[in-house]
Design an enzyme around this catalytic site. Structure first.
Site, mmCIF file in Angstrom:
data_model
loop_
_atom_site.group_PDB
_atom_site.id
_atom_site.type_symbol
_atom_site.label_atom_id
_atom_site.label_comp_id
_atom_site.label_asym_id
_atom_site.label_seq_id
_atom_site.Cartn_x
_atom_site.Cartn_y
_atom_site.Cartn_z
ATOM 1 N N MET A 33 -71.715 32.640 19.729
ATOM 2 C CA MET A 33 -72.067 33.970 18.802
ATOM 3 C C MET A 33 -71.014 33.956 18.360
ATOM 4 S SD MET A 33 -75.482 35.131 21.488
ATOM 5 C CE MET A 33 -74.919 36.200 20.389
ATOM 6 N N ASP A 144 -76.035 29.862 33.718
ATOM 7 C CA ASP A 144 -75.064 29.113 33.132
ATOM 8 C C ASP A 144 -73.867 28.661 34.127
ATOM 9 O OD1 ASP A 144 -73.716 27.018 31.313
ATOM 10 O OD2 ASP A 144 -72.002 28.598 30.062
#
Length: 580
Positions: A33, A144
């Site tokens: 991102m 994550d």
């Protein structure tokens, strides 16, 4: 007097010198991102700044994802999570600022100093559990948690990176069929297509605690397929986990999420208290107890050494190599299994043909059947004394797996087969895999939508040796009228090609330093095309190999391509966005 800067990666010419009221002083990393910078607040305090890539900021889905991430980070309050400081999700390039956390990641610390032990280990386990308690209290699932996302700070562990976290009450902003996470740390129910919940984070906590205690990935290394199979078959390697932690870690890494302990139960076991509720006074008391444990038992690590953009290779042509995972288990899943465990890439990727030719369009196979030299670098002529073949295959959306065959038993011949798997069906991929290369793309010039930046990460998965990635390994080839949209060999039909410096070493990875990020710019490349990946002949340990590669289609204007990897759908690349 301005305090000295820690050894950050230096800013690059195109990096911003300020973001909002914060002055950038170095680079901390890059991801799908955006980039993460070290910065200085007006007060002089160090901060971490996450800045969205310019072209992604124009996409409403990416902007919504980043706005959601900022909201999630703002909700979480814990001594084991970096403090949220500021954000601007409405600016031209949205950004998010948190406190800067100094210290090595868990993976760096274990690599340099070995596993955690005694009270230090229990304090680590309690600190990470406390961070998850705060995250879950805010109604969030992290998704994550892994050694690279936990920093060992002076006052305790800090859980980082909410980039793929999701709120329990929200629909995840992701591509249909995609699964976020990292193989070996993703819970089995997610590999089977289930929805992420707190139990998945508890699974990752158990795997993380096992890694901290043993220095080994609990589900081993190797290809994504082989790691996924071990997770699905509930076969963690917990040998070496201390007896007082082993029952809790075993329960946390169990296959059935309903039978795993909650994070409150984990904290109760570690602290010797009654389980607390997710929120309220009991949770506050747990935080106080964890803070006390950290104060009494935490050992502040030495800060990591200087961070360099890459490590220079040290090839050793005489070094012998044992195939990765020798003696390992056979795996029984195909490409489809890999597609379910990969991070979704920033750019659009379509799977294309495989090739074994040089990147200038000349054949990789000489007239006598020998492998010709690699074009664009310093190597020319036939590869003499090649120890085998380096073969690249597309393992999933944006993920390439590099295989090295010394013995010839895999039957990989120079040349290309067009669309289809490189290795034969009976091949044990886990034993030939040496590295994975995860690729993403963004436009270098977001306004003009021209130029391409290829970036990503390399992970070494073999037990010994090393692997080097160079800029010259990548070539961007154009698509358009009169060009085959899905060629067998994308370099053989004379289409325009864009190259980077062939001799520029991006990263070198090995078992001691298995992971690294990289970035390559192609200023003149169009926003859509074919990205060919062909390693250098000496990419693996300095030994000269015959090489064959793979290519994929990138389309920066199409961030969520309708790729169905489970059906091995090979979709051609379009030059322009299709009309509605």
């Amino acid at each position: 007097m301005t305090p000295p800067e820690p050894p950050f990666q230096p800013l690059r010419p195109r990096d911003p010198r300020s973001v909002g009221d914060y002055r950038t002083v170095g680079r901390l990393g890059a991801g799908g991102m955006g980039a993460v910078y070290a910065g200085r607040a007006p007060s002089g305090a160090l901060v971490a700044i996450k800045l969205v890539h310019g072209d992604l900021a124009a996409d409403p889905d990416f902007r919504a994802r980043f706005r959601r991430e900022a909201d999630l980070v703002r909700r979480v309050s814990s001594p084991c999570v970096p403090r949220f400081l500021a954000s601007d999700t409405g600016s031209g390039q949205p950004w998010l600022v948190t406190e800067y956390v100094a210290g090595p990641t868990l993976r760096q610390h274990v690599r340099d100093h070995g596993p955690l032990t005694g009270g230090h280990l229990r304090a680590f386990a309690a600190g990470v559990a406390e961070a998850l308690r705060a995250i879950h209290t805010a109604g969030i699932v992290h998704r994550d948690l892994k050694p690279g996302n936990v920093v060992l700070a002076e006052d305790g562990p800090k859980v980082l990176d909410f980039g793929i976290a999701r709120a329990l009450a929200e629909t995840a902003i992701t591509r249909t069929g995609g699964l976020f996470g990292t193989p070996g740390w993703v819970a089995p129910e997610l590999l089977r297509g289930g929805q992420p919940g707190p139990a998945a984070d508890v699974f990752a906590w158990g795997a993380l605690a096992a890694f901290a205690a043993t220095g080994r990935n609990p589900f081993g290394t190797g290809s994504a397929e082989s790691v996924a199979v071990r997770v699905l078959e509930a076969r963690p390697d917990l040998d070496g986990v201390p007896e007082d932690l082993a029952p809790l870690v075993t329960a946390a890494t169990g296959d059935d999420p309903a039978r795993r302990p909650t994070v409150e139960q984990v904290l109760s076991e570690l602290l010797g208290t009654e389980p607390t509720r997710v929120g309220g006074t009991g949770a506050e008391e747990a935080t106080v107890r964890v803070t006390q444990v950290l104060r009494e038992q935490w050992e502040a690590p030495s800060p990591p050494a200087a961070v360099a953009p890459h490590r220079s290779p040290t090839p050793n042509p005489d070094s012998a190599r044992t195939p990765a995972g020798a003696g390992g288990r056979r795996w029984a899943v195909g490409v489809a299994a890999v597609a379910t465990v990969l991070l979704v890439t920033a750019g659009g990727w379509y799977l294309g043909g495989r090739f074994g030719t040089n990147v200038d369009g000349t054949s990789a196979r000489g007239t006598d059947g020998s492998e010709e030299g690699r074009v664009g670098g310093t190597e020319t002529g036939a590869v003499s004394g090649a120890g085998g073949t380096i073969a690249v295959e597309m393992s999933g959306n944006g993920l390439f797996t590099v295989h090295a065959d010394d013995s010839g038993q895999l039957g990989i011949a120079p040349g290309f087969d067009g669309v289809g798997p490189v290795l034969p069906e009976e091949a044990e991929r886990a034993e030939s895999a040496v590295a994975t290369v995860r690729l993403e793309t963004v436009s270098s010039d977001a306004a003009a939508r021209t130029g391409v930046t290829v970036f990503g990460e390399v992970e070494y998965v073999a037990d010994n040796g090393e692997f080097t990635l160079r800029s010259g390994d990548f070539t961007l080839l154009e698509v358009g009228e009169g060009m085959d949209p899905l060629p067998d060999d994308p370099t053989a039909d004379g289409r325009p090609a864009h190259h980077a410096d062939p001799d520029d070493v991006l990263v070198t990875v090995d078992p001691e330093s298995p992971g690294a990020e990289f970035e390559v710019r192609f200023p003149g490349a169009p926003d859509s095309g074919l990205l060919a990946y062909l390693p250098a002949h000496d990419a693996h340990g300095g030994t000269r190999y015959a090489v064959r590669g793979a290519y994929a289609c990138y389309m920066n204007w199409h961030p969520y391509p309708p790729v169905d990897m489970t059906d091995e759908e090979f979709v051609p690349c379009w030059e322009e966005p299709p009309s509605e």
